[in-house]
Design an enzyme around this catalytic site. Structure first.
Site, PDB file in Angstrom:
ATOM      1  N   HIS A 259     -52.595  18.699  55.634  1.00  0.00           N
ATOM      2  CA  HIS A 259     -52.655  19.535  54.436  1.00  0.00           C
ATOM      3  C   HIS A 259     -53.202  18.716  53.255  1.00  0.00           C
ATOM      4  CE1 HIS A 259     -51.119  22.884  51.850  1.00  0.00           C
ATOM      5  NE2 HIS A 259     -51.121  21.927  50.952  1.00  0.00           N
ATOM      6  N   GLU A 260     -52.566  17.585  52.994  1.00  0.00           N
ATOM      7  CA  GLU A 260     -52.994  16.766  51.848  1.00  0.00           C
ATOM      8  C   GLU A 260     -54.387  16.182  52.087  1.00  0.00           C
ATOM      9  OE1 GLU A 260     -51.385  17.283  49.273  1.00  0.00           O
ATOM     10  OE2 GLU A 260     -49.558  18.077  50.174  1.00  0.00           O
TER      11      GLU A 260
ATOM     12  N   HIS B 112     -56.814  18.686  50.867  1.00  0.00           N
ATOM     13  CA  HIS B 112     -56.960  18.588  49.406  1.00  0.00           C
ATOM     14  C   HIS B 112     -57.824  17.362  49.065  1.00  0.00           C
ATOM     15  CE1 HIS B 112     -54.312  21.776  48.096  1.00  0.00           C
ATOM     16  NE2 HIS B 112     -53.234  21.270  48.666  1.00  0.00           N
TER      17      HIS B 112
ATOM     18  N   GLU C  87     -56.227  25.176  47.746  1.00  0.00           N
ATOM     19  CA  GLU C  87     -55.283  25.431  48.829  1.00  0.00           C
ATOM     20  C   GLU C  87     -56.014  25.895  50.099  1.00  0.00           C
ATOM     21  OE1 GLU C  87     -52.439  24.315  48.271  1.00  0.00           O
ATOM     22  OE2 GLU C  87     -51.188  25.125  49.857  1.00  0.00           O
TER      23      GLU C  87
HETATM   24 ZN    ZN Z   1     -51.390  22.325  48.882  1.00  0.00          ZN
END
Ligand code: ZN
Length: 515
Positions: free
Chosen positions: A278-279, A282, A308
């Site tokens: 997830h990170e 980003h 996101e």
């Molecule tokens: Zn996030």
């Protein structure tokens, strides 16, 4: 990408000065971001007191720089030049538009309202934490009332589109151009079909095993494992770091210095892997922005929803796919010993990564039910802002909606409407960006698959660079040249719709649950 030529010397000089002021403020702001990262990862506990003062001072100076009346004057000169603004997607027009947005945001609120908001949210956060601990909504109610009142005043100052409503003014802070009407147009069809999907899955007698999630694994080995995956999917460790913090986040100072974090439990390596992917998503978005545009809107992310979409794409579309696990499952042996890879088959691990279980807590929710949690919050905060829901009614409305959408009975307010910190911090209009992210992500991913051919084959071979390059080219490099909804249309040829996300969830989950 078209770059506007400026023939008027006065505009050229104003535009140049405007960018310089903006970059200077960003240099200072990025220093504050680094201090924030340090506080969460490295700083010894005793450093807290002065760190608070350091950060507050930087925030004050940064605010001063961003509200310099000179910026307003320079903006007016640039905006009046038809040539400069002719192509709305040029770097120059995007920069003028973005700086205007920031400038208005920082200057439209009267100082006493800003101060009252800051004071109220600091206190209300503490009262929210106490109310949650005591499981007593009544303790938080006066603070929620105060926050709703202040946020309505704030919305009045910002203003909203003619056919819009107060909520729109607040959502705009996180998702420029987003309105309640836009959100509802995609959320309503999504909700109806998601509720039906979850009911169908729960009614099935077949269900993946969760045993793999309880397997205890040494944290150093988990760290090596998730770092390996982050690097393989394309996070550039020469331009970023991965450290540990209680709540994973991705920060940093600019595209060549990204600081992301993850977390570990002694069991559930999938949580650490999901957080890291997830990170990394980003982080790869930030690494894909153009360094030459550092500190200006053309070099900055467009919205939280698009941000996101990038994190969820790697976490869910890639990281929970069977093809990805075809590649990664044999590696479990390399990182954790052969016994583990033999004990759990590919399908055991893939199934555990895709378990669906309706529950009360948003941050623990799975890919299918997560969006229903978000919808409850969106509908309530919209109602709070337009006056159709009173703060005192929140627990009742909350519990009724959880029952209707997720089929669960909320046991108490601590596990219900007191679970999230957002409203106590004044962050109204934030929640929908999570689901918008999921929606944008599914639509982008379908288009990438159509453009790139067999993505499953690539993932199964541990090949992710084509997808990353596609995201760099179609999304990251644009910075703020397009607004989120516009970007979606430019990239996929269609306005945002609930269909791609539903197709993604149904095609994966129905077979796993034997439906
Ligand atoms: Zn996030």
């Amino acid at each position: 990408m078209t770059d506007t030529t400026v023939t008027n010397a006065k505009t050229a000089s104003a535009y140049n000065d405007l960018l310089n002021l903006c970059v200077e403020a960003s240099v200072l702001g990025s220093t504050g971001a680094l201090l924030g990262w340090d506080q969460e990862t490295m700083m010894p506990a005793q450093g807290l007191d002065l760190r608070g003062r350091q950060m507050a001072q930087i925030a004050r100076m940064s605010h001063q720089m961003r509200t310099d009346p000179k910026i307003g004057e320079l903006l007016a000169i640039c905006e009046a030049d038809a040539e400069l603004m002719a192509d709305p997607h040029s770097v120059a027009a995007a920069n003028v538009r973005g700086i205007r947005r920031e400038y208005d945001k920082s200057t439209k609120l009267p100082a006493d309202l800003v101060e009252e908001m800051a004071k109220t949210t600091t206190q209300s956060k503490a009262h929210w934490a106490a109310a949650r601990k005591a499981n007593e909504f009544a303790q938080f109610l006066p603070w929620l009332e105060k926050i709703v009142e202040l946020k309505r005043r704030q919305a009045e100052c910002f203003g909203w589109p003619q056919d819009g409503e107060p909520w729109d003014a607040l959502a705009d802070l996180y998702e420029p151009g987003c309105t309640a009407k836009y959100v509802t147009s995609v959320f309503a069809p999504l909700r109806e079909k998601l509720v039906a999907l979850v009911e169908k899955l729960m009614a099935s007698s077949q269900k993946p095993s969760d045993a793999f999630l309880r397997e205890k694994l040494p944290i150093e080995q988990q760290m090596a494992f998730v770092r390996f995956v982050a690097e393989k999917i394309g996070f550039d460790f020469k331009r970023g770091r991965l450290d540990i913090s209680t709540h994973p986040f991705c920060g940093g100072t600019h595209t060549n210095d990204i600081r992301m974090t993850t977390r570990f439990h002694d069991d559930n390596v999938l949580d650490a892997l999901g957080s890291t992917m997830h990170e990394s998503g980003h982080g790869m978005y930030e690494q894909g922005l153009k360094y030459e545009h550092f500190g200006t809107p053309a070099g900055d992310a467009i919205s939280l929803g698009i941000h996101e979409s990038q994190s969820r794409l790697w976490e869910n579309q890639v990281g929970r796919s069977r093809a990805f696990w075809q590649w990664l499952h044999p590696k479990l042996g390399e990182f954790f010993g052969q016994t583990l890879a033999t004990k759990y088959t590919l399908d055991d691990v893939y199934g555990a990564a895709n378990l669906v279980q309706p529950d009360f807590i948003r941050v623990e929710a799975d890919e299918a039910t997560y969006n229903l949690h978000v919808m409850v919050r969106f509908e309530i905060e919209r109602g709070l802002m337009n006056g159709s829901i009173r703060p005192a009614d929140v627990p009742g409305v909350w519990n009724a909606k959880y029952n209707e959408y997720l089929g669960v009975t909320v046991p108490n307010d601590a596990k219900g409407c007191l679970q999230d910190v957002h409203w106590s911090m004044g962050a109204i209009g934030y929640f929908p960006t999570y689901t918008l992210g999921n929606l944008y992500c599914a639509q982008f991913f379908e288009k990438a698959a159509a453009d790139l051919g067999n993505l499953d084959e690539m993932f199964a071979a541990g090949e992710f660079s084509a997808l990353k390059r596609w995201l760099n080219e179609h999304i990251h490099q644009h910075g703020q040249r397009y607004e989120a909804a516009e970007l979606c249309e430019v990239v996929t040829g269609k306005p945002l719709s609930a269909e791609p996300l539903l197709r993604h969830l149904e095609s994966k989950l129905l077979p796993l649950y034997g439906c």
